[in-house]
Design a protein around this motif. Structure first.
Motif, PDB file in Angstrom:
ATOM      1  N   TYR A   1       0.825  -1.207   0.000  1.00 37.50           N
ATOM      2  CA  TYR A   1       0.000   0.000   0.000  1.00 37.50           C
ATOM      3  C   TYR A   1       0.861   1.259   0.000  1.00 37.50           C
ATOM      4  O   TYR A   1       0.546   2.257  -0.665  1.00 37.50           O
ATOM      5  CB  TYR A   1      -0.939   0.001   1.207  1.00 37.50           C
ATOM      6  CG  TYR A   1      -2.036  -1.038   1.146  1.00 37.50           C
ATOM      7  CD1 TYR A   1      -2.551  -1.443  -0.086  1.00 37.50           C
ATOM      8  CD2 TYR A   1      -2.546  -1.614   2.300  1.00 37.50           C
ATOM      9  CE1 TYR A   1      -3.557  -2.398  -0.158  1.00 37.50           C
ATOM     10  CE2 TYR A   1      -3.554  -2.568   2.239  1.00 37.50           C
ATOM     11  CZ  TYR A   1      -4.051  -2.965   1.007  1.00 37.50           C
ATOM     12  OH  TYR A   1      -5.042  -3.907   0.935  1.00 37.50           O
ATOM     13  N   ALA A   2       1.950   1.209   0.756  1.00 36.34           N
ATOM     14  CA  ALA A   2       2.850   2.365   0.814  1.00 36.34           C
ATOM     15  C   ALA A   2       3.504   2.617  -0.544  1.00 36.34           C
ATOM     16  O   ALA A   2       3.640   3.771  -0.978  1.00 36.34           O
ATOM     17  CB  ALA A   2       3.916   2.144   1.889  1.00 36.34           C
TER      18      ALA A   2
ATOM     19  N   ILE B   1       2.258   1.733  -3.491  1.00 37.06           N
ATOM     20  CA  ILE B   1       1.224   2.238  -4.403  1.00 37.06           C
ATOM     21  C   ILE B   1       0.942   3.712  -4.127  1.00 37.06           C
ATOM     22  O   ILE B   1       0.830   4.534  -5.048  1.00 37.06           O
ATOM     23  CB  ILE B   1      -0.060   1.400  -4.260  1.00 37.06           C
ATOM     24  CG1 ILE B   1       0.181  -0.034  -4.744  1.00 37.06           C
ATOM     25  CG2 ILE B   1      -1.202   2.037  -5.046  1.00 37.06           C
ATOM     26  CD1 ILE B   1      -0.988  -0.970  -4.499  1.00 37.06           C
ATOM     27  N   LEU B   2       0.844   4.059  -2.837  1.00 35.37           N
ATOM     28  CA  LEU B   2       0.587   5.447  -2.469  1.00 35.37           C
ATOM     29  C   LEU B   2       1.733   6.354  -2.907  1.00 35.37           C
ATOM     30  O   LEU B   2       1.506   7.454  -3.436  1.00 35.37           O
ATOM     31  CB  LEU B   2       0.371   5.547  -0.956  1.00 35.37           C
ATOM     32  CG  LEU B   2       0.057   6.953  -0.410  1.00 35.37           C
ATOM     33  CD1 LEU B   2      -1.236   7.475  -1.033  1.00 35.37           C
ATOM     34  CD2 LEU B   2      -0.055   6.916   1.113  1.00 35.37           C
ATOM     35  N   ALA B   3       2.965   5.876  -2.715  1.00 38.74           N
ATOM     36  CA  ALA B   3       4.122   6.670  -3.138  1.00 38.74           C
ATOM     37  C   ALA B   3       4.140   6.850  -4.654  1.00 38.74           C
ATOM     38  O   ALA B   3       4.463   7.935  -5.164  1.00 38.74           O
ATOM     39  CB  ALA B   3       5.409   5.994  -2.666  1.00 38.74           C
TER      40      ALA B   3
ATOM     41  N   TRP C   1       1.526   6.858  -6.608  1.00 35.63           N
ATOM     42  CA  TRP C   1       0.469   7.820  -6.942  1.00 35.63           C
ATOM     43  C   TRP C   1       0.938   9.255  -6.700  1.00 35.63           C
ATOM     44  O   TRP C   1       0.676  10.146  -7.512  1.00 35.63           O
ATOM     45  CB  TRP C   1      -0.777   7.530  -6.103  1.00 35.63           C
ATOM     46  CG  TRP C   1      -1.555   6.335  -6.567  1.00 35.63           C
ATOM     47  CD1 TRP C   1      -1.305   5.576  -7.666  1.00 35.63           C
ATOM     48  CD2 TRP C   1      -2.697   5.770  -5.921  1.00 35.63           C
ATOM     49  NE1 TRP C   1      -2.219   4.558  -7.764  1.00 35.63           N
ATOM     50  CE2 TRP C   1      -3.099   4.649  -6.711  1.00 35.63           C
ATOM     51  CE3 TRP C   1      -3.419   6.067  -4.767  1.00 35.63           C
ATOM     52  CZ2 TRP C   1      -4.192   3.861  -6.365  1.00 35.63           C
ATOM     53  CZ3 TRP C   1      -4.517   5.285  -4.429  1.00 35.63           C
ATOM     54  CH2 TRP C   1      -4.895   4.188  -5.222  1.00 35.63           C
ATOM     55  N   ILE C   2       1.611   9.456  -5.578  1.00 36.03           N
ATOM     56  CA  ILE C   2       2.084  10.806  -5.256  1.00 36.03           C
ATOM     57  C   ILE C   2       3.085  11.287  -6.305  1.00 36.03           C
ATOM     58  O   ILE C   2       3.022  12.429  -6.786  1.00 36.03           O
ATOM     59  CB  ILE C   2       2.706  10.831  -3.845  1.00 36.03           C
ATOM     60  CG1 ILE C   2       1.623  10.567  -2.790  1.00 36.03           C
ATOM     61  CG2 ILE C   2       3.391  12.167  -3.585  1.00 36.03           C
ATOM     62  CD1 ILE C   2       2.177  10.441  -1.382  1.00 36.03           C
TER      63      ILE C   2
END
Length: 238
Positions: A30-31, A33-35, A37-38
């Protein structure tokens, strides 16, 4: 004596460890994927600008067509200033290397002046003809015309025939050459016309400062070539 009892292995600790590893892996995914996206959001403007620039450098794209059309129009507009001054005695449209010019208010009235549109039309015709003379024929077109011309063979000049036969033999011999020479003469006329109107409108030798003379010369040649460059770019994008 008591016999040893069999005790099943205790899997609670291993299950807890496996569950903990799975949870940590999910958190890591998740981290990531979130990174990602950012980073994608931050890079979105850069990617957008990159794609825009790519449209202006990719042959055949809409961007190169826009650049070619803009180059041709601006070059034609710059070149039309000399025609506007020389043929129609108009006030200079631009302030560069001029003692006076039409001004911003004058630009608002130009679209309503018939002579302005005539100057623009003549300038566009001059730019197209000059660009055509610079570009010449495409290799495939020249090859096709060459192959076609080889089928026409010429016999020796008749000597025991009437004058009409000799005249027709001469016409056959030079067939197509008049159009070729006429095309060269027309191209020369447009170049001389453009050169005359450009330098008559802005005479670089009216200045005494060598820097101004060189600057005016460079500006005159730029106005003459800008339309040809824009037209060539526009033709390459078709």
């Amino acid at each position: 004596m008591k016999s040893a009892e069999y005790k099943p292995p205790n899997n609670s600790n291993s299950t807890a460890a496996t569950s903990s590893k799975t949870s940590n892996k999910r958190v890591t995914n998740y981290a990531e994927i979130l990174a990602q996206w950012i980073v994608d959001i931050i890079a979105l403007p850069v990617t957008f600008i990159t794609h825009i620039f790519a449209q202006f450098v990719t042959p055949g794209s809409s961007g190169t067509k826009i650049l070619g059309a803009m180059g041709f129009f601006l070059g034609t507009l710059l070149s039309s200033d000399g025609i506007w001054q020389t043929l129609f005695q108009g006030i200079p449209m631009f302030s560069w290397f001029e003692t006076t010019w039409i001004g911003w208010f004058g630009w608002l009235t130009l679209p309503f002046n018939l002579f302005f549109w005539l100057s623009l039309g003549i300038s566009a015709l001059v730019q197209v003809m000059e660009a055509r003379s610079l570009r010449g024929k495409r290799p495939d077109q020249a090859k096709a015309e060459f192959e076609e011309s080889k089928q026409y063979t010429l016999s020796s000049k008749p000597t025991a025939n009437i004058d009409l036969t000799t005249a027709l033999w001469r016409d056959y011999k030079v067939a197509g050459m008049k159009e070729r020479h006429a095309g060269g003469a027309i191209a020369l006329f447009f170049w001389i016309f453009d050169l005359t109107t450009t330098f008559f409108g802005r005479n670089p030798f009216a200045y005494t400062d060598p820097g101004q003379i060189l600057g005016c010369l460079a500006y005159n040649f730029t106005t003459m070539m800008a339309g040809e460059i824009g037209y060539t770019i526009w033709r390459l994008t078709k």
